[in-house]
Design a protein around this motif. Structure first.
Motif, PDB file in Angstrom:
ATOM      1  N   PHE A   1     -15.930   2.840  14.786  1.00 54.17           N
ATOM      2  CA  PHE A   1     -15.388   3.907  13.946  1.00 54.17           C
ATOM      3  C   PHE A   1     -16.344   4.269  12.820  1.00 54.17           C
ATOM      4  O   PHE A   1     -17.213   3.481  12.445  1.00 54.17           O
ATOM      5  N   GLN A   2     -16.135   5.448  12.251  1.00 47.09           N
ATOM      6  CA  GLN A   2     -16.815   5.817  11.021  1.00 47.09           C
ATOM      7  C   GLN A   2     -15.902   6.689  10.165  1.00 47.09           C
ATOM      8  O   GLN A   2     -14.996   7.347  10.682  1.00 47.09           O
ATOM      9  N   VAL A   3     -16.118   6.659   8.861  1.00 47.73           N
ATOM     10  CA  VAL A   3     -15.378   7.489   7.921  1.00 47.73           C
ATOM     11  C   VAL A   3     -16.136   8.796   7.737  1.00 47.73           C
ATOM     12  O   VAL A   3     -17.359   8.792   7.589  1.00 47.73           O
ATOM     13  N   VAL A   4     -15.423   9.921   7.745  1.00 49.53           N
ATOM     14  CA  VAL A   4     -16.064  11.218   7.554  1.00 49.53           C
ATOM     15  C   VAL A   4     -15.398  11.959   6.393  1.00 49.53           C
ATOM     16  O   VAL A   4     -14.217  11.774   6.109  1.00 49.53           O
ATOM     17  N   GLY A   5     -16.180  12.797   5.719  1.00 53.75           N
ATOM     18  CA  GLY A   5     -15.655  13.628   4.654  1.00 53.75           C
ATOM     19  C   GLY A   5     -15.360  12.863   3.373  1.00 53.75           C
ATOM     20  O   GLY A   5     -15.589  11.657   3.275  1.00 53.75           O
ATOM     21  N   ALA A   6     -14.864  13.589   2.388  1.00 43.80           N
ATOM     22  CA  ALA A   6     -14.529  13.011   1.092  1.00 43.80           C
ATOM     23  C   ALA A   6     -13.095  12.492   1.099  1.00 43.80           C
ATOM     24  O   ALA A   6     -12.284  12.873   1.953  1.00 43.80           O
ATOM     25  N   GLN A   7     -12.777  11.621   0.124  1.00 43.61           N
ATOM     26  CA  GLN A   7     -11.404  11.162  -0.035  1.00 43.61           C
ATOM     27  C   GLN A   7     -10.496  12.355  -0.368  1.00 43.61           C
ATOM     28  O   GLN A   7     -10.866  13.241  -1.131  1.00 43.61           O
ATOM     29  N   LEU A   8      -9.304  12.331   0.172  1.00 41.82           N
ATOM     30  CA  LEU A   8      -8.330  13.396  -0.023  1.00 41.82           C
ATOM     31  C   LEU A   8      -7.186  12.911  -0.911  1.00 41.82           C
ATOM     32  O   LEU A   8      -6.686  11.799  -0.744  1.00 41.82           O
TER      33      LEU A   8
ATOM     34  N   THR B   1       2.060   8.196   3.862  1.00 45.25           N
ATOM     35  CA  THR B   1       1.643   9.396   3.144  1.00 45.25           C
ATOM     36  C   THR B   1       0.803  10.284   4.054  1.00 45.25           C
ATOM     37  O   THR B   1       0.896  11.520   4.017  1.00 45.25           O
ATOM     38  N   GLN B   2      -0.026   9.658   4.881  1.00 43.06           N
ATOM     39  CA  GLN B   2      -0.908  10.414   5.776  1.00 43.06           C
ATOM     40  C   GLN B   2      -0.118  11.244   6.783  1.00 43.06           C
ATOM     41  O   GLN B   2      -0.541  12.338   7.160  1.00 43.06           O
ATOM     42  N   ALA B   3       1.020  10.727   7.218  1.00 43.50           N
ATOM     43  CA  ALA B   3       1.851  11.504   8.133  1.00 43.50           C
ATOM     44  C   ALA B   3       2.338  12.780   7.453  1.00 43.50           C
ATOM     45  O   ALA B   3       2.414  13.851   8.079  1.00 43.50           O
ATOM     46  N   GLY B   4       2.639  12.698   6.154  1.00 43.44           N
ATOM     47  CA  GLY B   4       3.024  13.893   5.398  1.00 43.44           C
ATOM     48  C   GLY B   4       1.877  14.867   5.252  1.00 43.44           C
ATOM     49  O   GLY B   4       2.057  16.087   5.348  1.00 43.44           O
TER      50      GLY B   4
ATOM     51  N   ALA C   1       0.833  -1.206   0.000  1.00 38.33           N
ATOM     52  CA  ALA C   1       0.000   0.000   0.000  1.00 38.33           C
ATOM     53  C   ALA C   1       0.865   1.253   0.000  1.00 38.33           C
ATOM     54  O   ALA C   1       0.541   2.248   0.652  1.00 38.33           O
ATOM     55  N   MET C   2       1.974   1.219  -0.750  1.00 37.87           N
ATOM     56  CA  MET C   2       2.901   2.348  -0.769  1.00 37.87           C
ATOM     57  C   MET C   2       2.534   3.299  -1.907  1.00 37.87           C
ATOM     58  O   MET C   2       2.521   2.915  -3.081  1.00 37.87           O
ATOM     59  N   SER C   3       2.243   4.536  -1.564  1.00 32.73           N
ATOM     60  CA  SER C   3       1.887   5.533  -2.578  1.00 32.73           C
ATOM     61  C   SER C   3       3.119   5.955  -3.362  1.00 32.73           C
ATOM     62  O   SER C   3       4.184   6.204  -2.793  1.00 32.73           O
ATOM     63  N   ASP C   4       2.966   6.021  -4.670  1.00 32.75           N
ATOM     64  CA  ASP C   4       3.999   6.546  -5.555  1.00 32.75           C
ATOM     65  C   ASP C   4       3.880   8.063  -5.548  1.00 32.75           C
ATOM     66  O   ASP C   4       2.890   8.617  -6.031  1.00 32.75           O
ATOM     67  N   ASN C   5       4.861   8.745  -4.974  1.00 37.30           N
ATOM     68  CA  ASN C   5       4.852  10.212  -5.003  1.00 37.30           C
ATOM     69  C   ASN C   5       6.246  10.732  -5.316  1.00 37.30           C
ATOM     70  O   ASN C   5       7.240   9.996  -5.279  1.00 37.30           O
ATOM     71  N   ARG C   6       6.313  12.002  -5.642  1.00 36.09           N
ATOM     72  CA  ARG C   6       7.570  12.609  -6.083  1.00 36.09           C
ATOM     73  C   ARG C   6       8.631  12.513  -4.999  1.00 36.09           C
ATOM     74  O   ARG C   6       9.813  12.263  -5.288  1.00 36.09           O
ATOM     75  N   GLN C   7       8.234  12.712  -3.753  1.00 34.57           N
ATOM     76  CA  GLN C   7       9.203  12.693  -2.660  1.00 34.57           C
ATOM     77  C   GLN C   7       9.903  11.339  -2.579  1.00 34.57           C
ATOM     78  O   GLN C   7      11.136  11.275  -2.426  1.00 34.57           O
ATOM     79  N   ARG C   8       9.147  10.268  -2.704  1.00 32.98           N
ATOM     80  CA  ARG C   8       9.769   8.939  -2.653  1.00 32.98           C
ATOM     81  C   ARG C   8      10.599   8.667  -3.913  1.00 32.98           C
ATOM     82  O   ARG C   8      11.656   8.046  -3.834  1.00 32.98           O
ATOM     83  N   ARG C   9      10.110   9.113  -5.069  1.00 36.76           N
ATOM     84  CA  ARG C   9      10.871   8.875  -6.300  1.00 36.76           C
ATOM     85  C   ARG C   9      12.198   9.626  -6.300  1.00 36.76           C
ATOM     86  O   ARG C   9      13.208   9.120  -6.780  1.00 36.76           O
TER      87      ARG C   9
ATOM     88  N   ASP D   1      -7.936   9.503  12.982  1.00 40.70           N
ATOM     89  CA  ASP D   1      -6.857   8.732  12.363  1.00 40.70           C
ATOM     90  C   ASP D   1      -7.014   8.899  10.865  1.00 40.70           C
ATOM     91  O   ASP D   1      -8.149   8.920  10.358  1.00 40.70           O
ATOM     92  N   LEU D   2      -5.918   9.040  10.135  1.00 44.17           N
ATOM     93  CA  LEU D   2      -5.967   9.121   8.675  1.00 44.17           C
ATOM     94  C   LEU D   2      -5.447   7.822   8.078  1.00 44.17           C
ATOM     95  O   LEU D   2      -4.445   7.282   8.537  1.00 44.17           O
ATOM     96  N   ASN D   3      -6.157   7.340   7.060  1.00 41.22           N
ATOM     97  CA  ASN D   3      -5.830   6.060   6.453  1.00 41.22           C
ATOM     98  C   ASN D   3      -6.128   6.104   4.964  1.00 41.22           C
ATOM     99  O   ASN D   3      -6.950   6.905   4.509  1.00 41.22           O
ATOM    100  N   ASP D   4      -5.519   5.197   4.215  1.00 42.20           N
ATOM    101  CA  ASP D   4      -5.940   4.998   2.837  1.00 42.20           C
ATOM    102  C   ASP D   4      -7.406   4.582   2.826  1.00 42.20           C
ATOM    103  O   ASP D   4      -7.857   3.826   3.702  1.00 42.20           O
ATOM    104  N   TYR D   5      -8.144   5.039   1.822  1.00 43.49           N
ATOM    105  CA  TYR D   5      -9.585   4.791   1.791  1.00 43.49           C
ATOM    106  C   TYR D   5      -9.957   3.312   1.948  1.00 43.49           C
ATOM    107  O   TYR D   5     -10.854   3.002   2.748  1.00 43.49           O
ATOM    108  N   PRO D   6      -9.319   2.365   1.232  1.00 45.98           N
ATOM    109  CA  PRO D   6      -9.743   0.965   1.398  1.00 45.98           C
ATOM    110  C   PRO D   6      -9.622   0.487   2.839  1.00 45.98           C
ATOM    111  O   PRO D   6     -10.467  -0.272   3.325  1.00 45.98           O
TER     112      PRO D   6
END
Length: 306
Positions: free
Chosen positions: A243-250, A181-184, A119-127, A223-228
């Motif tokens: 728990f419940q999920v609130v708001g839209a995906q970011l 990614t959520q920590a960032g 579940a590792m996000s591909d982002n510029r910082q990691r690349r 807590d912030l998590n990947d949507y799945p």
């Protein structure tokens, strides 16, 4: 290699690519069609890995439903199911090395495994191997992207703090898994909250289960998590009562199989294998099994994150 944009499967195949101005590898024409269906990705596997007959994968098995241990203590979830399918295309047995998430990238550079699929996000910082301030943070990575996921906010059932978005977190306590990614995301939000005079209190943990336990106990407000993962936790934990999920995906972004920059041959073999899994229909079946079909992509691409 020119960077391509990874597009969710639910977006129109040809029109979206044109509208976005992106080079999208699809059956609409172009680069994807140069890859013949009969091409065998096994021929592209590096000699050392082929000789061993094993693809060693670094993974953090504490992130249901993407990566976790089943009742038999074996790896299960979206990533292991996809990894097994890719392994079959490559003619390799898959072996998992269970590793804390924030230790996965150092372990990859130390050659403790061949790739990371967790579940590792591909982002510029990691690349680019940069830190949060844009300075040098270590060697960069390459990615073979295969799924789209956004970030979701989890709160206690009933949403006692009336949180519906990032700005509502200001002045509250957030529990997170370290190195994600959520920590960032929260680092950047904390700067905005501090400027507004309501700084966040951030608690970082080695795995997501510990962060969720902090939220459940009332020692954190979100807590912030990947949507799945957020959707799975909200539905499954204590029968949906905690728990419940609130708001839209970011900030939706791609998950990628991470490799070192000198693993181009293996990256191309993985991309070809992933695309064979997608074309065969097995990819759709796996995502449907885990109720995450909305994150499907049309094809796997290299370094398609933002």
């Amino acid at each position: 290699m020119q960077r391509t944009t990874l597009i969710p499967r639910q977006i129109g195949r040809c029109g979206a690519a044109v509208a976005a101005g992106a080079l999208l590898l699809t059956a609409c024409g172009g680069e994807q069609n140069r890859q013949k269906p009969t091409d065998d990705p096994r021929s592209m596997v590096p000699a050392g890995i082929k000789a061993a007959g094993v693809l060693r994968i670094g993974i953090d098995l504490n992130y249901a439903p993407v990566d976790f241990k089943g009742t038999d203590q074996q790896a299960t979830g979206i990533d292991p199911d996809l990894a097994e399918a890719v392994g079959r295309e490559l003619g390799l047995r898959v072996e998992y090395v269970d590793t804390a998430f924030d230790k996965l990238i150092p372990g990859l550079h130390a050659k403790q495994y061949d790739v990371v699929m967790s579940a590792m996000s591909d982002n510029r910082q990691r690349r680019e191997g940069t830190d949060d301030a844009g300075g040098p943070g270590g060697p960069g990575l390459d990615f073979a992207d295969y799924f789209i996921a956004g970030t979701s906010i989890l709160v206690r059932k009933g949403n006692p703090k009336a949180i519906s978005g990032l700005d509502d977190l200001c002045g509250h306590t957030v529990a997170l898994q370290r190195g994600t990614t959520q920590a960032g995301v929260i680092d950047r939000q904390n700067a905005a909250c501090t400027k507004a005079g309501k700084p966040l209190k951030v608690k970082l943990f080695e795995n997501d289960d510990l962060a969720l336990a902090e939220l459940a106990a009332g020692r954190a407000d979100a807590d912030l998590n990947d949507y799945p993962v957020a959707a799975y936790v909200a539905q499954q934990r204590d029968g949906g009562k905690t728990f419940q999920v609130v708001g839209a995906q970011l900030q939706p972004s791609p998950y990628g199989i991470a490799l070192t920059k000198d693993s181009t041959e293996l990256r191309e073999a993985l991309l070809k294998a992933l695309n064979r899994v997608i074309r065969s229909g097995e990819y759709d079946r796996i995502l449907a099994q885990w109720n995450v079909s909305d994150g499907a992509v049309q094809n796997a691409v290299a370094n398609g994150g933002f």
